[in-house]
Write a protein that holds these residues in place. Structure first.
Motif, short mmCIF file in Angstrom:
data_model
loop_
_atom_site.label_atom_id
_atom_site.label_comp_id
_atom_site.label_asym_id
_atom_site.label_seq_id
_atom_site.Cartn_x
_atom_site.Cartn_y
_atom_site.Cartn_z
N GLY A 1 37.29 48.21 47.51
CA GLY A 1 36.41 46.91 47.41
C GLY A 1 36.69 45.71 47.98
N GLY A 2 35.88 44.32 47.47
CA GLY A 2 35.91 43.47 48.09
C GLY A 2 37.20 42.05 47.58
N PRO A 3 36.70 41.25 47.17
CA PRO A 3 37.98 39.55 47.14
C PRO A 3 37.79 39.57 45.74
N ASP A 4 36.60 40.14 44.82
CA ASP A 4 37.14 40.33 44.02
C ASP A 4 37.82 40.99 43.32
N GLN A 5 37.55 42.44 43.79
CA GLN A 5 38.68 43.70 43.59
C GLN A 5 39.96 42.66 43.45
N VAL A 6 40.12 42.05 44.27
CA VAL A 6 41.75 42.16 44.29
C VAL A 6 42.08 41.44 43.56
N ALA A 7 41.59 40.21 43.01
CA ALA A 7 41.97 39.87 42.08
C ALA A 7 42.67 40.11 40.78
N ARG A 8 40.90 41.46 40.40
CA ARG A 8 41.00 42.43 39.45
C ARG A 8 42.41 42.74 38.81
N SER A 9 42.25 43.12 40.24
CA SER A 9 43.50 44.38 40.42
C SER A 9 44.95 44.11 39.69
N LEU A 10 44.95 42.60 40.02
CA LEU A 10 46.24 42.16 40.84
C LEU A 10 46.50 41.69 39.07
N GLU A 11 46.07 41.32 38.08
CA GLU A 11 45.82 40.45 37.66
C GLU A 11 45.88 41.74 36.45
N SER A 12 45.79 43.01 36.67
CA SER A 12 45.60 44.79 35.96
C SER A 12 47.45 44.60 36.33
N LEU A 13 47.75 44.93 37.26
CA LEU A 13 48.93 44.75 38.03
C LEU A 13 50.06 43.70 37.20
N ASP A 14 49.38 42.38 37.06
CA ASP A 14 50.33 41.86 35.85
C ASP A 14 50.69 41.40 34.12
#
Length: 461
Positions: free
Chosen positions: A436-449
């Motif tokens: 997805g877009g830039p927001d999806q990157v941030a959400r996915s990294l929070e999920s990974l964390d």
């Protein structure tokens, strides 16, 4: 000695899931050939990932060993698995069923899992036979040894390794009027090279896994998705075999670093490459399917190790059709690598005989038998030579080993004892981050964390 009761549920089930464990245990004798009458009685059993043909290929090493040690019969067994994680799950099943072998050939992905729960440290044997082992250590880069130390003890002697270098298709480069980049090329140089390929071949093809996925990009950006630390210990070993080297007792990965700004920056860079049409979304699985695509000129660049040389040759690609370069520089030019070697099981009743096997297979004689073709990079520097690559390897094949010399901070892929669960979390969240877009990157990294914190928290519970 570690019993099966010491294995956490995540360690036992995380590598491949619950399904099939009972069936694997029941079928184990048939999988390895131990159900054949008379096979394996009193023999030193050595288990490898692969097919019966792979086991037969290593018989020449066993024969050479038994010629030197006629009192130690050796049985080579193989287990087919989809990947290292599947292989480790089957090994853990063996442990649970009490039918484990004496020795297992395992890669970096499982080194700390084995060190933590299954393998016997080799330090006493190495110290006892120091003079006999000196030839091996003098020929092997210390970074490779350090990667197989865990909490101050040495558990494996690495025999082969592969650093994640960048393969470049010279046919694609030439037909687009581009030039082969230099050794000090940057991330921006890489981006411009991909733009020059766009519209012709797929500029950059990569896979979603620990090796050759997002991790090498994290490393060159001087970060990782896990916190990297070094253990104390190993000073006596280092002073004996590598005097003057300031090394540690091994790597430790015990916490998430997924929300680090540089991790986000790295993921965002990869997302932008995909958005611009310069890279595909990372494919899951290994890189074997890429050989035909790369050889036919449909891929411009891809990360891989020295193991690809033999595959490309068998795929019909000529040495002058491609070359290999160091990974492009970002904040650093640190590379990742993975290696493999034999581990001795703690439960073995033949530890002394197992050490003789370890010692023999680390000899140049045995390693030349083990690696007659460039299907991997031998850890012995003296074996990475013209004889191995002439007529089959790219012009700059020497970069496979030079990666360790040129970039001293180069280190192993981040593979803690919970590697299976860690890699599963990484793969899942890389897929969503880059969809997805830039927001999806941030959400996915929070999920990974969150996923990684759960992995480490469960281990402590």
């Amino acid at each position: 000695m570690t019993s099966s009761s010491n294995l956490t549920r995540r360690a036992l089930l995380g590598a491949a899931g619950v399904a099939g464990i009972a069936g694997t245990a029941a079928a184990w004798p048939r999988l390895t050939g131990t159900d054949i009458p008379g096979r394996g009685e009193d023999a030193l059993t050595v288990l490898i990932l692969g097919t019966a043909q792979d086991a037969a290929g290593r018989q020449v090493i066993a024969d050479a060993f038994m010629e030197e040690h006629p009192d130690i019969p050796v049985l080579i067994q193989s287990v087919q698995a989809t990947d290292w994680g599947d292989f480790f799950a089957k090994i853990l099943t063996m442990v649970a069923s009490g039918t484990e072998p004496d020795i297992i050939y395992t890669a970096t992905e499982g080194a700390q899992l084995f060190a933590e729960r299954l393998a016997l440290p080799l330090d006493e044997y190495v110290a006892r036979d120091a003079e006999a082992m000196r030839d091996y250590f003098e020929d092997v880069h210390p970074s490779l040894i350090e990667a197989f130390m865990y909490k101050g003890e040495l558990f494996q002697l690495p025999l082969d390794f592969n650093a994640a270098n960048m393969y470049l298709n010279l046919d694609v480069i030439e037909r687009n009027g581009l030039e082969m980049p230099g050794e000090d090329w940057s991330r921006d140089d890489f981006t411009e090279l991909l733009r020059g390929m766009k519209g012709d071949a797929t500029p950059y093809y990569w896979t979603n896994r620990l090796f050759g996925g997002v991790v090498p990009w994290l490393y060159v950006n001087d970060t990782s998705f896990l916190v990297e630390e070094r253990a104390d210990g190993g000073q006596e070993f280092w002073s004996t075999f590598y005097p003057g080297q300031e090394r540690s007792g091994g790597y430790l990965w015990q916490a998430s670093n997924a929300t680090d700004d540089r991790v986000h920056e790295t993921f965002e860079y990869m997302r932008q490459l995909i958005q611009e049409g310069l890279a595909v979304r990372p494919e899951e699985g290994g890189g074997n399917t890429l050989v035909g695509l790369f050889a036919s000129g449909r891929i411009g660049s891809t990360p891989a190790g020295g193991y690809w040389v033999q595959g490309l040759a068998e795929g019909g690609m000529q040495p002058d059709q491609y070359d290999v370069q160091f990974f492009p520089r970002w904040r650093t030019q640190r590379h990742q690598f993975g290696g493999a070697g034999y581990a001795v099981m703690r439960t073995t009743q033949k530890a002394d005989q197992a050490w003789e096997w370890i010692k023999f297979t680390a000899s140049k004689q045995a390693m030349e038998l083990a690696f007659p073709t460039p299907a991997t990079t031998p850890t012995r520097r003296s074996m990475v030579n013209d004889n191995l690559y002439t007529g089959i390897g790219p012009e700059h094949w020497s970069r496979f080993y030079e990666t360790l010399d040129r970039f001293p901070s180069t280190g192993p892929i981040p593979a803690p004892p919970q590697q299976a669960a860690v890699e599963t979390a990484l793969i899942r969240n890389v897929s969503t981050a880059l969809s997805g877009g830039p927001d999806q990157v941030a959400r996915s990294l929070e999920s990974l964390d969150r996923d990684l914190r759960d992995v480490f928290a469960e281990e402590e519970a």
